[in-house]
Write a protein that holds these residues in place. Structure first.
Motif, PDB file in Angstrom:
ATOM      1  N   TRP A  75     -39.611  13.976  -8.797  1.00  0.00           N
ATOM      2  CA  TRP A  75     -41.002  13.629  -9.079  1.00  0.00           C
ATOM      3  C   TRP A  75     -41.145  13.141 -10.519  1.00  0.00           C
ATOM      4  N   LEU A  76     -40.530  13.848 -11.452  1.00  0.00           N
ATOM      5  CA  LEU A  76     -40.557  13.460 -12.870  1.00  0.00           C
ATOM      6  C   LEU A  76     -39.908  12.096 -13.064  1.00  0.00           C
ATOM      7  N   LEU A  77     -38.794  11.854 -12.389  1.00  0.00           N
ATOM      8  CA  LEU A  77     -38.118  10.559 -12.500  1.00  0.00           C
ATOM      9  C   LEU A  77     -38.986   9.428 -11.941  1.00  0.00           C
ATOM     10  N   THR A  78     -39.719   9.705 -10.877  1.00  0.00           N
ATOM     11  CA  THR A  78     -40.634   8.702 -10.318  1.00  0.00           C
ATOM     12  C   THR A  78     -41.738   8.390 -11.314  1.00  0.00           C
ATOM     13  N   ILE A  79     -42.275   9.418 -11.936  1.00  0.00           N
ATOM     14  CA  ILE A  79     -43.308   9.219 -12.954  1.00  0.00           C
ATOM     15  C   ILE A  79     -42.749   8.364 -14.091  1.00  0.00           C
ATOM     16  N   ALA A  80     -41.561   8.687 -14.566  1.00  0.00           N
ATOM     17  CA  ALA A  80     -40.955   7.951 -15.680  1.00  0.00           C
ATOM     18  C   ALA A  80     -40.694   6.491 -15.287  1.00  0.00           C
ATOM     19  N   ARG A  81     -40.204   6.276 -14.082  1.00  0.00           N
ATOM     20  CA  ARG A  81     -39.947   4.911 -13.609  1.00  0.00           C
ATOM     21  C   ARG A  81     -41.252   4.123 -13.575  1.00  0.00           C
ATOM     22  N   ASN A  82     -42.307   4.731 -13.039  1.00  0.00           N
ATOM     23  CA  ASN A  82     -43.609   4.058 -12.969  1.00  0.00           C
ATOM     24  C   ASN A  82     -44.187   3.791 -14.350  1.00  0.00           C
ATOM     25  N   ARG A  83     -44.036   4.733 -15.269  1.00  0.00           N
ATOM     26  CA  ARG A  83     -44.543   4.538 -16.636  1.00  0.00           C
ATOM     27  C   ARG A  83     -43.790   3.379 -17.307  1.00  0.00           C
ATOM     28  N   ALA A  84     -42.473   3.305 -17.100  1.00  0.00           N
ATOM     29  CA  ALA A  84     -41.681   2.231 -17.710  1.00  0.00           C
ATOM     30  C   ALA A  84     -42.093   0.880 -17.134  1.00  0.00           C
ATOM     31  N   ARG A  85     -42.269   0.814 -15.819  1.00  0.00           N
ATOM     32  CA  ARG A  85     -42.695  -0.444 -15.198  1.00  0.00           C
ATOM     33  C   ARG A  85     -44.069  -0.864 -15.704  1.00  0.00           C
TER      34      ARG A  85
END
Length: 191
Positions: free
Chosen positions: A75-85
């Protein structure tokens, strides 16, 4: 206890409000999140760090909604990926807007004497204000640009809104002015 079990235990403790558990989660998962964010190679180091911090803030705030403590890391990795995008998309959008609104080259636009340019620009602003639909934005812009006696804070007090609302309305209007001036310059016409 394995690394995954340690993270799951820290998530449970953090959900109960144990502040040391947040630090432990950050310490245990940061290398993984940092590698993911670094994979977005076009982010500069400051942007990458901002994305990392924003990701943890969002994750920690949303922790009570997490259905399974074991799902924290993905979940944290998904958040980080979305924030980077989102960061990259925002930067690309700003870059495109800057290019679109860039000053035209002197060869394409004949120079106007400064007094004529100011008169022309003032007329464009007055025309754009007149074309605004009746409402709060038009009142704000008229108070600031036409009457010109009140600061943004004073306009906010007069209209009963926050200063940030007034500032946002004025910024939106300035964007319209820039676009209109650019369109007129590119079209080579001054109505």
């Amino acid at each position: 206890m394995g690394e995954t079990d340690d993270v799951t235990d820290a998530v449970r403790r953090a959900t109960r409000g144990e502040s040391s558990a947040f630090s432990e989660l950050y310490r245990r998962t940061r290398p993984l999140v940092a590698r993911l964010v670094a994979g977005f190679g076009t982010l500069d180091p400051d942007e990458a760090e901002d994305v990392l911090q924003e990701s943890y803030v969002r994750a920690f705030r949303g922790l009570p909604q997490l259905k399974s403590a074991g799902a924290f890391t993905p979940w944290l990795l998904t958040i980080a990926r979305n924030r980077a995008r989102t960061r990259l998309e925002r930067r690309n959008l700003l870059h495109r807007m800057e290019e679109e609104l860039a000053d035209p080259t002197p060869e394409t636009v004949p120079a106007l004497p400064p007094t004529l340019q100011v008169e022309r620009d003032i007329e464009v602003v007055r025309q754009l204000i007149a074309e605004l639909p009746e409402g709060e934005e038009k009142k704000t812009v008229q108070l600031f640009y036409i009457e010109g006696q009140l600061s943004a804070r004073e306009i906010a007090e007069k209209l009963g809104v926050g200063k940030s609302t007034v500032t946002m309305r004025l910024e939106r209007f300035r964007g319209r002015i820039k676009r209109e001036l650019l369109l007129r310059v590119l079209a080579g016409r001054w109505d």
